[in-house]
Motif scaffolding. Structure first.
Motif, PDB file in Angstrom:
ATOM      1  N   GLN A   1      36.136  27.903  54.060  1.00 42.52           N
ATOM      2  CA  GLN A   1      37.577  27.671  54.098  1.00 42.52           C
ATOM      3  C   GLN A   1      38.347  28.995  54.137  1.00 42.52           C
ATOM      4  N   GLY A   2      37.689  30.039  54.552  1.00 45.99           N
ATOM      5  CA  GLY A   2      38.323  31.347  54.649  1.00 45.99           C
ATOM      6  C   GLY A   2      38.324  32.137  53.358  1.00 45.99           C
ATOM      7  N   GLU A   3      37.534  31.712  52.360  1.00 46.30           N
ATOM      8  CA  GLU A   3      37.508  32.421  51.077  1.00 46.30           C
ATOM      9  C   GLU A   3      36.912  33.819  51.236  1.00 46.30           C
ATOM     10  N   ALA A   4      37.505  34.769  50.554  1.00 45.31           N
ATOM     11  CA  ALA A   4      37.008  36.140  50.600  1.00 45.31           C
ATOM     12  C   ALA A   4      35.611  36.225  49.983  1.00 45.31           C
ATOM     13  N   ALA A   5      34.884  37.261  50.363  1.00 45.60           N
ATOM     14  CA  ALA A   5      33.556  37.488  49.795  1.00 45.60           C
ATOM     15  C   ALA A   5      33.669  37.931  48.346  1.00 45.60           C
ATOM     16  N   VAL A   6      32.810  37.387  47.497  1.00 49.30           N
ATOM     17  CA  VAL A   6      32.793  37.796  46.102  1.00 49.30           C
ATOM     18  C   VAL A   6      32.322  39.244  45.986  1.00 49.30           C
ATOM     19  N   ALA A   7      32.593  39.826  44.844  1.00 52.64           N
ATOM     20  CA  ALA A   7      32.281  41.239  44.618  1.00 52.64           C
ATOM     21  C   ALA A   7      30.779  41.508  44.674  1.00 52.64           C
ATOM     22  N   TRP A   8      30.452  42.752  44.969  1.00 50.13           N
ATOM     23  CA  TRP A   8      29.091  43.233  44.809  1.00 50.13           C
ATOM     24  C   TRP A   8      28.883  43.562  43.327  1.00 50.13           C
ATOM     25  N   LEU A   9      27.645  43.395  42.846  1.00 46.54           N
ATOM     26  CA  LEU A   9      27.363  43.592  41.425  1.00 46.54           C
ATOM     27  C   LEU A   9      26.084  44.398  41.203  1.00 46.54           C
ATOM     28  N   LYS A  10      26.080  45.130  40.088  1.00 44.16           N
ATOM     29  CA  LYS A  10      24.832  45.628  39.520  1.00 44.16           C
ATOM     30  C   LYS A  10      24.653  44.935  38.177  1.00 44.16           C
ATOM     31  N   LEU A  11      23.493  44.338  37.964  1.00 41.50           N
ATOM     32  CA  LEU A  11      23.166  43.644  36.730  1.00 41.50           C
ATOM     33  C   LEU A  11      21.968  44.335  36.080  1.00 41.50           C
ATOM     34  N   THR A  12      21.958  44.380  34.768  1.00 37.76           N
ATOM     35  CA  THR A  12      20.820  44.951  34.044  1.00 37.76           C
ATOM     36  C   THR A  12      20.199  43.884  33.155  1.00 37.76           C
ATOM     37  N   ALA A  13      18.903  44.016  32.937  1.00 40.13           N
ATOM     38  CA  ALA A  13      18.152  43.000  32.202  1.00 40.13           C
ATOM     39  C   ALA A  13      18.513  42.992  30.726  1.00 40.13           C
TER      40      ALA A  13
END
Length: 272
Positions: free
Chosen positions: A213-225
């Protein structure tokens, strides 16, 4: 040829729920440029035999695989001493809630669910194909099903991203409001599990694929365990996102809703 590609997916919360699988929808493909689809199928046609092997293989030379870093504010680098273990294409939904008594408020994010498809060897051998996969995945609507068609069930797992045979390598969901969880233990591979916490975020780059529906891309992330991770997994990156962002306000929205998205997930492990 387009309609022959089938991307299998599950909806999950704390546990994996009833299976769903996407089927091609012409309307859904509209936000994803027809040129993207054409480029993907052209690349796939030229690499199909290698793609079949790469989609079902976990072991390959990862020295050529390069984590994307083109976000406006680059994410922190992979920590010293870690090495790439797995790359997957995630396809699912970002989930939100709204306070219907305040329609001017922004929706609240309440996690995500996605199926992860093995793209490890594609990341090494065909990064151009890999980078198109999140965009192309949004051209397939998630469709609930109580059972998969028998001819789609290989003996090794039950679902694949065909015709490249990108097999399921795991599932992503939230075990509570602040703990994204990745389960990479399947009938195909035993790669580990990662309860995680967000370490850093970066806005998706200009030109990132929008949603259905034209939604913007979600953010890029760095995740740690977090404590309890297995398989020596230490860090996870979500990059090359497509769709998934919520609207600016709750006006016209339900109390709970989902926005379809796709992304690359890169998993790094310790040497010891």
């Amino acid at each position: 040829m387009r309609s022959s590609i089938l991307l299998s997916a599950f909806y999950a919360t704390a546990v994996v729920a009833a299976p769903s699988y996407p089927k091609f929808e012409a309307d859904a493909a509209t936000p994803t440029s027809p040129d993207d689809l054409s480029d993907y199928f052209s690349m796939l046609a030229s690499k199909i035999s290698a793609g079949v092997d790469a989609g079902s293989a976990q072991s390959c030379d990862l020295s050529n695989a390069v984590l994307p870093t083109t976000s406006p504010s680059p994410l922190p680098s992979v920590s010293e001493g870690l090495k790439l273990k797995h790359v997957a294409i995630g396809r699912g939904t970002q989930n939100y809630t709204c306070d219907l008594s305040n329609t001017t408020a922004a929706p609240a994010a309440v996690g995500a669910t996605a199926t992860l498809f093995n793209a490890t060897c594609i990341a090494s051998a065909y990064p151009d194909l890999l980078n198109l996969l999140p965009r192309v995945a949004l051209a397939f609507n998630l469709t609930e099903s109580s059972a998969y068609p028998a001819n789609l069930i290989p003996s090794t797992t039950g679902e694949v991203l065909a015709p490249g045979n990108y097999m399921i390598s795991g599932h992503h969901y939230f075990i509570n409001s602040v703990t994204p969880f990745f389960d990479l233990n399947t009938t195909n591979w035993d790669l580990g599990t990662v309860p995680s916490v967000k370490n850093a975020t970066a806005t998706a780059p200009e030109g990132a694929a929008v949603g259905q529906q034209g939604e913007a891309a979600v953010a890029w992330l760095k995740l740690t365990a977090r404590e309890g991770a297995t398989g020596k997994l230490q860090e996870v990156y979500r990059v090359e996102t497509a769709g998934g962002s919520q609207p600016a306000t709750c006006a016209g929205m339900s109390a709970a809703f989902e926005v379809q998205y796709s992304a690359q997930y890169w998993f790094f492990e310790s040497d010891s």
